[in-house]
Design a protein around this motif. Structure first.
Motif, short mmCIF file in Angstrom:
data_model
loop_
_atom_site.label_atom_id
_atom_site.label_comp_id
_atom_site.label_asym_id
_atom_site.label_seq_id
_atom_site.Cartn_x
_atom_site.Cartn_y
_atom_site.Cartn_z
N LYS A 44 -14.21 20.64 24.46
CA LYS A 44 -13.63 21.75 25.20
C LYS A 44 -12.45 21.27 26.05
CE LYS A 44 -14.76 25.61 28.20
NZ LYS A 44 -15.82 26.34 28.88
N SER A 45 -12.58 20.11 26.68
CA SER A 45 -11.49 19.58 27.51
C SER A 45 -10.25 19.28 26.67
CB SER A 45 -11.94 18.32 28.24
OG SER A 45 -12.33 17.31 27.32
N GLU A 46 -10.43 18.81 25.44
CA GLU A 46 -9.30 18.54 24.54
C GLU A 46 -8.63 19.85 24.13
OE1 GLU A 46 -11.20 14.53 22.48
OE2 GLU A 46 -11.52 16.49 21.54
N TYR A 47 -9.43 20.85 23.83
CA TYR A 47 -8.91 22.16 23.45
C TYR A 47 -8.07 22.75 24.59
CZ TYR A 47 -8.61 27.11 22.56
OH TYR A 47 -8.13 28.38 22.41
N ILE A 48 -8.60 22.69 25.79
CA ILE A 48 -7.89 23.23 26.95
C ILE A 48 -6.57 22.49 27.16
CG2 ILE A 48 -7.97 23.44 29.48
CD1 ILE A 48 -11.02 24.01 29.12
N PHE A 49 -6.60 21.17 27.07
CA PHE A 49 -5.38 20.38 27.25
C PHE A 49 -4.34 20.73 26.20
CE2 PHE A 49 -2.71 16.76 26.22
CZ PHE A 49 -2.10 16.55 27.45
N ILE A 50 -4.73 20.79 24.93
CA ILE A 50 -3.77 21.07 23.85
C ILE A 50 -3.22 22.49 23.98
CG2 ILE A 50 -3.55 21.39 21.35
CD1 ILE A 50 -5.41 18.95 21.07
N THR A 51 -4.05 23.43 24.37
CA THR A 51 -3.59 24.80 24.56
C THR A 51 -2.54 24.87 25.68
OG1 THR A 51 -5.70 25.67 23.80
CG2 THR A 51 -4.31 27.17 25.05
#
Length: 64
Positions: A44-51
């Motif tokens: 989830k943290s990777e998804y938020i960062f990439i978004t």
């Protein structure tokens, strides 16, 4: 079994070179040397960062 869910499509491509330079996702399978582009787990943290990166990247370079 793999659970996959479509969330959204980015307006533009984020260059892989840029992703590899981001310390926030250095452990992500996508940016590790020798990895293949396919379905991979994303925290989830990777998804938020990439978004957030995609939104910033588009605003900065494309004024979108």
């Amino acid at each position: 079994m793999v659970d996959i869910k479509y969330v959204k499509t980015f307006k533009d491509i984020i260059p892989l070179k840029l992703l590899k330079e981001c310390k926030e996702i250095q452990n992500m399978q996508l940016v590790k040397k020798g990895s293949r582009l396919s379905v991979q787990p994303v925290l989830k943290s990777e998804y938020i960062f990439i978004t957030k990166l995609a939104n910033y990247f588009n605003t900065l370079f494309f004024n979108k």
